[in-house]
Design a protein around this motif. Sequence first.
Motif, PDB file in Angstrom:
ATOM      1  N   ASP A 145       0.893  -1.400   0.007  1.00 56.31           N
ATOM      2  CA  ASP A 145       0.095  -0.200   0.032  1.00 56.31           C
ATOM      3  C   ASP A 145       0.956   1.269   0.077  1.00 56.31           C
ATOM      4  OD1 ASP A 145       0.967  -0.563   2.545  1.00 56.31           O
ATOM      5  OD2 ASP A 145      -1.013  -0.142   3.603  1.00 56.31           O
ATOM      6  N   ARG A 146       2.012   1.201  -0.943  1.00 57.93           N
ATOM      7  CA  ARG A 146       2.923   2.273  -0.756  1.00 57.93           C
ATOM      8  C   ARG A 146       2.312   3.607  -1.456  1.00 57.93           C
ATOM      9  NH1 ARG A 146       5.700  -1.688  -3.831  1.00 57.93           N
ATOM     10  NH2 ARG A 146       5.389  -1.457  -6.123  1.00 57.93           N
ATOM     11  N   GLU A 147       1.283   3.418  -2.067  1.00 51.99           N
ATOM     12  CA  GLU A 147       0.562   4.773  -2.896  1.00 51.99           C
ATOM     13  C   GLU A 147      -0.109   5.422  -2.010  1.00 51.99           C
ATOM     14  OE1 GLU A 147       1.317   5.889  -5.786  1.00 51.99           O
ATOM     15  OE2 GLU A 147       2.671   4.291  -6.265  1.00 51.99           O
ATOM     16  N   ALA A 148      -0.841   4.698  -1.074  1.00 55.87           N
ATOM     17  CA  ALA A 148      -1.433   5.267   0.089  1.00 55.87           C
ATOM     18  C   ALA A 148      -0.547   5.917   1.145  1.00 55.87           C
ATOM     19  CB  ALA A 148      -2.373   4.298   0.939  1.00 55.87           C
ATOM     20  N   LEU A 149       0.444   5.523   1.264  1.00 50.36           N
ATOM     21  CA  LEU A 149       1.370   6.105   1.966  1.00 50.36           C
ATOM     22  C   LEU A 149       2.233   7.617   1.381  1.00 50.36           C
ATOM     23  CD1 LEU A 149       3.619   6.585   4.536  1.00 50.36           C
ATOM     24  CD2 LEU A 149       5.182   4.969   3.121  1.00 50.36           C
ATOM     25  N   TRP A 150       2.351   7.407   0.200  1.00 52.77           N
ATOM     26  CA  TRP A 150       2.756   8.620  -0.697  1.00 52.77           C
ATOM     27  C   TRP A 150       1.738   9.696  -0.753  1.00 52.77           C
ATOM     28  CZ3 TRP A 150       7.426   9.311  -0.320  1.00 52.77           C
ATOM     29  CH2 TRP A 150       8.396   8.393  -0.615  1.00 52.77           C
ATOM     30  N   GLN A 151       0.426   9.328  -0.897  1.00 54.35           N
ATOM     31  CA  GLN A 151      -0.651  10.220  -0.776  1.00 54.35           C
ATOM     32  C   GLN A 151      -0.733  11.080   0.351  1.00 54.35           C
ATOM     33  OE1 GLN A 151      -4.068   7.976  -2.065  1.00 54.35           O
ATOM     34  NE2 GLN A 151      -3.443   7.712  -3.980  1.00 54.35           N
ATOM     35  N   THR A 152      -0.587  10.326   1.568  1.00 50.36           N
ATOM     36  CA  THR A 152      -0.535  10.982   2.908  1.00 50.36           C
ATOM     37  C   THR A 152       0.643  11.920   3.048  1.00 50.36           C
ATOM     38  OG1 THR A 152      -1.615   9.101   3.747  1.00 50.36           O
ATOM     39  CG2 THR A 152      -0.763  10.515   5.283  1.00 50.36           C
ATOM     40  N   LEU A 153       1.710  11.455   2.789  1.00 47.16           N
ATOM     41  CA  LEU A 153       2.995  12.134   2.879  1.00 47.16           C
ATOM     42  C   LEU A 153       3.148  13.604   1.875  1.00 47.16           C
ATOM     43  CD1 LEU A 153       5.788   9.306   2.946  1.00 47.16           C
ATOM     44  CD2 LEU A 153       4.584  10.773   4.936  1.00 47.16           C
ATOM     45  N   ALA A 154       2.017  13.585   1.145  1.00 47.78           N
ATOM     46  CA  ALA A 154       1.986  14.733  -0.093  1.00 47.78           C
ATOM     47  C   ALA A 154       1.827  15.894   0.811  1.00 47.78           C
ATOM     48  CB  ALA A 154       1.441  14.400  -0.992  1.00 47.78           C
ATOM     49  N   ALA A 155       1.166  15.662   1.928  1.00 51.24           N
ATOM     50  CA  ALA A 155       0.643  16.946   2.705  1.00 51.24           C
ATOM     51  C   ALA A 155       1.704  17.712   3.770  1.00 51.24           C
ATOM     52  CB  ALA A 155      -0.595  16.584   3.197  1.00 51.24           C
ATOM     53  N   TYR A 156       2.842  16.734   3.919  1.00 49.70           N
ATOM     54  CA  TYR A 156       3.517  16.908   4.977  1.00 49.70           C
ATOM     55  C   TYR A 156       5.112  17.076   4.765  1.00 49.70           C
ATOM     56  CZ  TYR A 156      -0.334  15.529   7.568  1.00 49.70           C
ATOM     57  OH  TYR A 156      -1.835  15.349   7.913  1.00 49.70           O
ATOM     58  N   GLY A 157       5.624  18.579   4.688  1.00 50.17           N
ATOM     59  CA  GLY A 157       6.832  18.686   4.262  1.00 50.17           C
ATOM     60  C   GLY A 157       7.953  18.641   5.130  1.00 50.17           C
ATOM     61  N   GLN A 158       7.650  18.337   6.346  1.00 48.83           N
ATOM     62  CA  GLN A 158       8.718  17.910   7.531  1.00 48.83           C
ATOM     63  C   GLN A 158       9.460  16.692   7.100  1.00 48.83           C
ATOM     64  OE1 GLN A 158       5.360  17.905   8.069  1.00 48.83           O
ATOM     65  NE2 GLN A 158       5.044  17.157  10.205  1.00 48.83           N
ATOM     66  N   VAL A 159       8.785  15.740   6.495  1.00 49.30           N
ATOM     67  CA  VAL A 159       9.337  14.363   6.184  1.00 49.30           C
ATOM     68  C   VAL A 159      10.416  14.521   5.339  1.00 49.30           C
ATOM     69  CG1 VAL A 159       9.064  11.745   5.459  1.00 49.30           C
ATOM     70  CG2 VAL A 159       7.063  13.352   6.816  1.00 49.30           C
ATOM     71  N   ARG A 160      11.750  14.427   5.797  1.00 55.85           N
ATOM     72  CA  ARG A 160      12.965  14.558   4.895  1.00 55.85           C
ATOM     73  C   ARG A 160      13.586  13.095   4.429  1.00 55.85           C
ATOM     74  NH1 ARG A 160      14.466  19.629   6.581  1.00 55.85           N
ATOM     75  NH2 ARG A 160      12.554  20.750   6.951  1.00 55.85           N
ATOM     76  N   GLY A 161      13.117  12.213   4.844  1.00 56.66           N
ATOM     77  CA  GLY A 161      13.915  10.947   4.483  1.00 56.66           C
ATOM     78  C   GLY A 161      13.127   9.635   5.265  1.00 56.66           C
ATOM     79  N   ILE A 162      13.272   8.566   4.475  1.00 56.01           N
ATOM     80  CA  ILE A 162      12.905   7.029   4.823  1.00 56.01           C
ATOM     81  C   ILE A 162      13.964   6.103   4.931  1.00 56.01           C
ATOM     82  CG2 ILE A 162      11.291   5.525   4.261  1.00 56.01           C
ATOM     83  CD1 ILE A 162       9.321   7.384   2.978  1.00 56.01           C
ATOM     84  N   LEU A 163      14.067   5.592   5.907  1.00 54.31           N
ATOM     85  CA  LEU A 163      14.950   4.239   5.859  1.00 54.31           C
ATOM     86  C   LEU A 163      14.245   3.224   6.089  1.00 54.31           C
ATOM     87  CD1 LEU A 163      17.208   5.769   9.060  1.00 54.31           C
ATOM     88  CD2 LEU A 163      17.484   6.066   6.661  1.00 54.31           C
ATOM     89  N   PHE A 164      14.957   1.971   5.150  1.00 51.55           N
ATOM     90  CA  PHE A 164      14.089   0.685   5.428  1.00 51.55           C
ATOM     91  C   PHE A 164      15.076  -0.287   5.230  1.00 51.55           C
ATOM     92  CE2 PHE A 164      14.578   1.905   0.486  1.00 51.55           C
ATOM     93  CZ  PHE A 164      14.870   0.703   0.017  1.00 51.55           C
ATOM     94  N   GLY A 165      14.664  -1.405   5.493  1.00 52.23           N
ATOM     95  CA  GLY A 165      15.752  -2.844   5.409  1.00 52.23           C
ATOM     96  C   GLY A 165      14.982  -3.775   4.460  1.00 52.23           C
ATOM     97  N   HIS A 166      15.060  -5.077   4.340  1.00 52.01           N
ATOM     98  CA  HIS A 166      14.497  -6.063   3.776  1.00 52.01           C
ATOM     99  C   HIS A 166      15.072  -6.261   2.570  1.00 52.01           C
ATOM    100  CE1 HIS A 166      10.824  -8.427   2.644  1.00 52.01           C
ATOM    101  NE2 HIS A 166      10.650  -7.686   1.657  1.00 52.01           N
ATOM    102  N   THR A 167      15.690  -5.460   1.815  1.00 47.44           N
ATOM    103  CA  THR A 167      16.442  -5.712   0.506  1.00 47.44           C
ATOM    104  C   THR A 167      17.784  -5.938   0.546  1.00 47.44           C
ATOM    105  OG1 THR A 167      17.111  -3.205   0.211  1.00 47.44           O
ATOM    106  CG2 THR A 167      14.727  -3.688  -0.684  1.00 47.44           C
ATOM    107  N   HIS A 168      18.448  -6.240   1.593  1.00 47.71           N
ATOM    108  CA  HIS A 168      19.722  -6.653   1.801  1.00 47.71           C
ATOM    109  C   HIS A 168      20.742  -5.972   0.887  1.00 47.71           C
ATOM    110  CE1 HIS A 168      18.917 -10.472   4.153  1.00 47.71           C
ATOM    111  NE2 HIS A 168      17.769  -9.796   3.953  1.00 47.71           N
ATOM    112  N   GLN A 169      20.562  -4.705   0.659  1.00 48.36           N
ATOM    113  CA  GLN A 169      21.360  -3.830  -0.332  1.00 48.36           C
ATOM    114  C   GLN A 169      21.566  -2.510   0.139  1.00 48.36           C
ATOM    115  OE1 GLN A 169      19.437  -3.530  -4.580  1.00 48.36           O
ATOM    116  NE2 GLN A 169      18.621  -5.584  -3.324  1.00 48.36           N
ATOM    117  N   ALA A 170      22.501  -1.754  -0.357  1.00 46.71           N
ATOM    118  CA  ALA A 170      22.625  -0.207  -0.250  1.00 46.71           C
ATOM    119  C   ALA A 170      21.440   0.259  -1.223  1.00 46.71           C
ATOM    120  CB  ALA A 170      23.949   0.209  -0.454  1.00 46.71           C
ATOM    121  N   PHE A 171      20.918   1.260  -1.130  1.00 50.52           N
ATOM    122  CA  PHE A 171      19.804   1.682  -2.232  1.00 50.52           C
ATOM    123  C   PHE A 171      19.717   3.305  -1.630  1.00 50.52           C
ATOM    124  CE2 PHE A 171      15.622   3.021  -3.805  1.00 50.52           C
ATOM    125  CZ  PHE A 171      15.645   2.519  -4.847  1.00 50.52           C
TER     126      PHE A 171
END
Length: 244
Positions: free
Chosen positions: A159-185
Motif C-alpha cells: 500500500d505504498r501509494e496510500a503512504l505517498w498520498q498521505t505524505l504529500a501534505a507534510y513537508g517535514q518528512v525529509r527521509g525514509i530508512l528501510f531494510g528488507h532488500t539486503h542492499q545499499a539503495f
Amino acid sequence: MRLVQITDCHLHANPDAQSRKGFPLRQLRAVLERARALRPDVVLVTGDVSQDETPASYRHAFEAFSGFDCPWFWFPGNHDRSQLMAELREIHNEVDLDHWRLLVLDTQVPGQVHGELGQAQIQELAWRLEEDDRPTLLAMHHPPIEVGSEWMDAIGLVDREALWQTLAAYGQVRGILFGHTHQAFATRHASPIGEIAIYGCPSTSDQFLGGSPDFAIDEASRPGLRVVDLEGDRLATWVERVDL
C-alpha cells in the motif's frame, strides 16, 4: 546527531549457524564493532533480527546490541516475532532525535513476506505529523518504493501509494530508512511540497544482488551498515562495509 542503521541480521538459535553464504552472528558482531567505532548517538535495527524466530536468536541479538553505550531501538520485519522481541526490549514507535524526530512504521503482515501499513496506521501517521513539524525521518522494514528487482518489488510495501498520498501534505518528512532488500539503495521521491530521500541498507548477513529479476546473492558485496548524520535541518548519509 548520528544515527546508525543496522538491518536484516537473520540470526539463529545456534550461534554458529550458517546462512546461504556466511555466518550471521559472526558477521553481526563484526558490523557492530565497526558501528561502535563510529560513535553513534542512536542505533536503529530495522527488522528481520531473527531467521528462525526463536527466543535464543533474539537473546543473541539483545546481548550484541547491549554492547553499545548509546540508546538502541528495534522493530520487527517479516521474519520476526514481535512478542519475543518485546519481552527482551520494548518496541518504540517514535524516537526523539533532538531537533529531529524518528517515526517507526510497522509493515509486518504475520505469516506473509510482503509488507503493509493498513489504513489505520496511515491515518495515525497523519495525526502524528500534524502534531509536530520538526524535521522527520520515517523508518520501516519494507521498501516504500520499487527498487528495480522484480522479485523484491513483488514482496515490498503493497500500500505504498496510500503512504505517498498521505505524505504529500507534510513537508517535514525529509527521509525514509528501510531494510528488507539486503542492499545499499538511495533515491528521491518528488512530492508536491518537496523531495523525500529514501535509503536502503546493507544486511549484516547475506547481500542480495541489486537489479536482478530473480532472487540472487551478491557474493561480491560485504555486510554493512548505514550512517545518518543530522545537523540542523540537513541530513547526510553513507554506507560503511565491513571486511570479514
